[in-house]
Motif scaffolding. Sequence first.
Motif, PDB file in Angstrom:
ATOM      1  N   TYR A 293     -20.626  41.459   6.844  1.00  0.00           N
ATOM      2  CA  TYR A 293     -19.466  41.896   6.077  1.00  0.00           C
ATOM      3  C   TYR A 293     -18.690  40.670   5.600  1.00  0.00           C
ATOM      4  O   TYR A 293     -18.431  39.747   6.374  1.00  0.00           O
ATOM      5  CB  TYR A 293     -18.552  42.784   6.928  1.00  0.00           C
ATOM      6  CG  TYR A 293     -19.142  44.151   7.212  1.00  0.00           C
ATOM      7  CD1 TYR A 293     -18.737  45.261   6.489  1.00  0.00           C
ATOM      8  CD2 TYR A 293     -20.109  44.315   8.206  1.00  0.00           C
ATOM      9  CE1 TYR A 293     -19.275  46.524   6.745  1.00  0.00           C
ATOM     10  CE2 TYR A 293     -20.654  45.565   8.471  1.00  0.00           C
ATOM     11  CZ  TYR A 293     -20.231  46.660   7.737  1.00  0.00           C
ATOM     12  OH  TYR A 293     -20.776  47.904   7.986  1.00  0.00           O
ATOM     13  N   ILE A 294     -18.338  40.675   4.315  1.00  0.00           N
ATOM     14  CA  ILE A 294     -17.618  39.550   3.708  1.00  0.00           C
ATOM     15  C   ILE A 294     -16.334  40.098   3.107  1.00  0.00           C
ATOM     16  O   ILE A 294     -16.370  40.951   2.211  1.00  0.00           O
ATOM     17  CB  ILE A 294     -18.479  38.879   2.613  1.00  0.00           C
ATOM     18  CG1 ILE A 294     -19.855  38.523   3.173  1.00  0.00           C
ATOM     19  CG2 ILE A 294     -17.764  37.639   2.081  1.00  0.00           C
ATOM     20  CD1 ILE A 294     -20.889  38.204   2.105  1.00  0.00           C
ATOM     21  N   ILE A 295     -15.206  39.632   3.591  1.00  0.00           N
ATOM     22  CA  ILE A 295     -13.910  40.142   3.161  1.00  0.00           C
ATOM     23  C   ILE A 295     -13.289  39.208   2.120  1.00  0.00           C
ATOM     24  O   ILE A 295     -13.205  37.997   2.345  1.00  0.00           O
ATOM     25  CB  ILE A 295     -12.957  40.318   4.359  1.00  0.00           C
ATOM     26  CG1 ILE A 295     -13.510  41.404   5.292  1.00  0.00           C
ATOM     27  CG2 ILE A 295     -11.549  40.681   3.900  1.00  0.00           C
ATOM     28  CD1 ILE A 295     -12.765  41.526   6.591  1.00  0.00           C
ATOM     29  N   PHE A 296     -12.874  39.791   1.011  1.00  0.00           N
ATOM     30  CA  PHE A 296     -12.157  39.062  -0.036  1.00  0.00           C
ATOM     31  C   PHE A 296     -10.731  39.607  -0.056  1.00  0.00           C
ATOM     32  O   PHE A 296     -10.451  40.611  -0.718  1.00  0.00           O
ATOM     33  CB  PHE A 296     -12.854  39.243  -1.386  1.00  0.00           C
ATOM     34  CG  PHE A 296     -14.280  38.752  -1.414  1.00  0.00           C
ATOM     35  CD1 PHE A 296     -14.560  37.422  -1.674  1.00  0.00           C
ATOM     36  CD2 PHE A 296     -15.338  39.628  -1.163  1.00  0.00           C
ATOM     37  CE1 PHE A 296     -15.879  36.960  -1.692  1.00  0.00           C
ATOM     38  CE2 PHE A 296     -16.648  39.180  -1.190  1.00  0.00           C
ATOM     39  CZ  PHE A 296     -16.921  37.840  -1.446  1.00  0.00           C
ATOM     40  N   GLN A 297      -9.845  38.962   0.685  1.00  0.00           N
ATOM     41  CA  GLN A 297      -8.494  39.498   0.847  1.00  0.00           C
ATOM     42  C   GLN A 297      -7.726  39.540  -0.467  1.00  0.00           C
ATOM     43  O   GLN A 297      -6.973  40.484  -0.725  1.00  0.00           O
ATOM     44  CB  GLN A 297      -7.731  38.677   1.897  1.00  0.00           C
ATOM     45  CG  GLN A 297      -8.212  38.934   3.319  1.00  0.00           C
ATOM     46  CD  GLN A 297      -7.536  38.030   4.334  1.00  0.00           C
ATOM     47  OE1 GLN A 297      -7.560  36.813   4.198  1.00  0.00           O
ATOM     48  NE2 GLN A 297      -6.958  38.618   5.371  1.00  0.00           N
ATOM     49  N   GLY A 298      -7.893  38.509  -1.292  1.00  0.00           N
ATOM     50  CA  GLY A 298      -7.168  38.464  -2.558  1.00  0.00           C
ATOM     51  C   GLY A 298      -7.533  39.614  -3.482  1.00  0.00           C
ATOM     52  O   GLY A 298      -6.662  40.197  -4.140  1.00  0.00           O
ATOM     53  N   LYS A 299      -8.814  39.954  -3.525  1.00  0.00           N
ATOM     54  CA  LYS A 299      -9.276  41.044  -4.386  1.00  0.00           C
ATOM     55  C   LYS A 299      -9.080  42.409  -3.740  1.00  0.00           C
ATOM     56  O   LYS A 299      -9.170  43.440  -4.414  1.00  0.00           O
ATOM     57  CB  LYS A 299     -10.763  40.863  -4.738  1.00  0.00           C
ATOM     58  CG  LYS A 299     -11.071  39.646  -5.573  1.00  0.00           C
ATOM     59  CD  LYS A 299     -12.477  39.722  -6.160  1.00  0.00           C
ATOM     60  CE  LYS A 299     -13.563  39.784  -5.099  1.00  0.00           C
ATOM     61  NZ  LYS A 299     -14.923  39.864  -5.694  1.00  0.00           N
ATOM     62  N   GLY A 300      -8.876  42.418  -2.429  1.00  0.00           N
ATOM     63  CA  GLY A 300      -8.755  43.688  -1.732  1.00  0.00           C
ATOM     64  C   GLY A 300     -10.075  44.417  -1.623  1.00  0.00           C
ATOM     65  O   GLY A 300     -10.130  45.652  -1.617  1.00  0.00           O
ATOM     66  N   THR A 301     -11.178  43.652  -1.503  1.00  0.00           N
ATOM     67  CA  THR A 301     -12.508  44.253  -1.382  1.00  0.00           C
ATOM     68  C   THR A 301     -13.275  43.612  -0.236  1.00  0.00           C
ATOM     69  O   THR A 301     -12.889  42.569   0.287  1.00  0.00           O
ATOM     70  CB  THR A 301     -13.328  44.075  -2.675  1.00  0.00           C
ATOM     71  OG1 THR A 301     -13.571  42.672  -2.892  1.00  0.00           O
ATOM     72  CG2 THR A 301     -12.599  44.656  -3.876  1.00  0.00           C
ATOM     73  N   TYR A 302     -14.383  44.273   0.121  1.00  0.00           N
ATOM     74  CA  TYR A 302     -15.312  43.656   1.073  1.00  0.00           C
ATOM     75  C   TYR A 302     -16.737  43.952   0.613  1.00  0.00           C
ATOM     76  O   TYR A 302     -17.013  44.968  -0.029  1.00  0.00           O
ATOM     77  CB  TYR A 302     -15.081  44.155   2.498  1.00  0.00           C
ATOM     78  CG  TYR A 302     -15.428  45.607   2.757  1.00  0.00           C
ATOM     79  CD1 TYR A 302     -16.678  45.989   3.265  1.00  0.00           C
ATOM     80  CD2 TYR A 302     -14.492  46.619   2.521  1.00  0.00           C
ATOM     81  CE1 TYR A 302     -16.987  47.299   3.522  1.00  0.00           C
ATOM     82  CE2 TYR A 302     -14.792  47.945   2.765  1.00  0.00           C
ATOM     83  CZ  TYR A 302     -16.048  48.285   3.276  1.00  0.00           C
ATOM     84  OH  TYR A 302     -16.357  49.602   3.522  1.00  0.00           O
ATOM     85  N   ARG A 303     -17.627  43.026   0.909  1.00  0.00           N
ATOM     86  CA  ARG A 303     -19.028  43.147   0.536  1.00  0.00           C
ATOM     87  C   ARG A 303     -19.851  43.244   1.816  1.00  0.00           C
ATOM     88  O   ARG A 303     -19.576  42.533   2.785  1.00  0.00           O
ATOM     89  CB  ARG A 303     -19.468  41.934  -0.286  1.00  0.00           C
ATOM     90  CG  ARG A 303     -20.849  42.068  -0.922  1.00  0.00           C
ATOM     91  CD  ARG A 303     -21.172  40.875  -1.810  1.00  0.00           C
ATOM     92  NE  ARG A 303     -22.358  41.110  -2.619  1.00  0.00           N
ATOM     93  CZ  ARG A 303     -22.366  41.743  -3.771  1.00  0.00           C
ATOM     94  NH1 ARG A 303     -21.230  42.201  -4.267  1.00  0.00           N
ATOM     95  NH2 ARG A 303     -23.487  41.917  -4.448  1.00  0.00           N
ATOM     96  N   ARG A 304     -20.849  44.093   1.813  1.00  0.00           N
ATOM     97  CA  ARG A 304     -21.745  44.136   2.960  1.00  0.00           C
ATOM     98  C   ARG A 304     -23.190  44.005   2.474  1.00  0.00           C
ATOM     99  O   ARG A 304     -23.551  44.523   1.406  1.00  0.00           O
ATOM    100  CB  ARG A 304     -21.563  45.405   3.786  1.00  0.00           C
ATOM    101  CG  ARG A 304     -21.976  46.690   3.145  1.00  0.00           C
ATOM    102  CD  ARG A 304     -21.792  47.847   4.124  1.00  0.00           C
ATOM    103  NE  ARG A 304     -22.322  49.101   3.608  1.00  0.00           N
ATOM    104  CZ  ARG A 304     -22.316  50.255   4.272  1.00  0.00           C
ATOM    105  NH1 ARG A 304     -21.789  50.310   5.489  1.00  0.00           N
ATOM    106  NH2 ARG A 304     -22.824  51.345   3.735  1.00  0.00           N
TER     107      ARG A 304
END
Length: 342
Positions: free
Chosen positions: A109-120
């Motif tokens: 899981y990769i969290i992009f806090q600025g974009k408000g998304t996460y990638r798995r």
Amino acid sequence: MSSIIPRSKAKGTDICAINKYYYIIRSDLGCYMQTSDLNKGADISVFSLHPACQNGDHYIGGDSYFNIINGNSCRRVTNLTTDSDAVVYSLHPKCQGGDHYFAAHGYFYIIFQGKGTYRRTTNMTKDSDAEELKLHPNHRDGLYYWGPPSSKQTGFSFLKPASEWGVEFYHGPDLGTDERTAVYSVHPDVLNFLPGGLSVTKGPAIGMWENIKTITNDSTTPVTWQKKITKKVGYNKEKMAQITHNWKIETSASIESAELAKLIAKLQFAFSAEYGGSRVSTENESWKEATEEEEQLTFGLKPNERLYLWQHKLCLGQEPVLFCCDLKITNEPNPPTSPAQP
């Protein structure tokens, strides 16, 4: 309010989980903590961190491997102390630049806090089985994120900024929803190892001047004052021992308990006030056990003059931790306002 330094401001520091244990990595200390329970502070051990495993941007547990991301590549090892079975691979462009990484249930899981998304994805080199999803707003302000200690488990955890309830971590089943989220406090023995943690368990770092002698010339003529004064110099052994007293320092670790406590305290004093520090370097201070020392002083006093002799000390909360070498002489009964110069 004092707080834990976030991962984004403490390179080489992170939290991950693998094989029934949670790990807190502190590259600045050259070691890492292992515990079976962050809330209860159970089974705490401290191990040395191999040089090749230090200063990573992110640390990920899962599937019997530690993954250490540095820049656009990742180092995979089975042991952080020995750097065993090391393999280095490149990250897929879409798996680069995340704010936080963790592993759970066969996914990274990769969290992009600025974009408000996460990638798995199941593979960070190939970006296999990838999808990008919306991160629930209540999960966006984590300081550290980690997955469960078993790859067969689902869910995630993250450390929240300190509140009136202290330092807590949240655990939930899904980054996209705020349902069935549990909240747990972090045990003080675990907090002591986190950067900024001493300010939470002991109190913020404070520098203060203590009046150790007042000299008065009551006569109408100038006099020369020449005497030996006694001052305490060094660290408070009893208070320092409380930092690590419930930790098992493994024989493989390259540092002893007392030295590790000193290093943690030194770093705490150097942190900014935002994280309970005082921005003071103590490298030139005496970090031996506090003892009484004598110092010969000679100076002149004018008729009816009164001088005040001050010694600087550093405290965590109201408890003195380090008695500094620095002395100052003033003609005012109020403590000096300028900081000590190391």
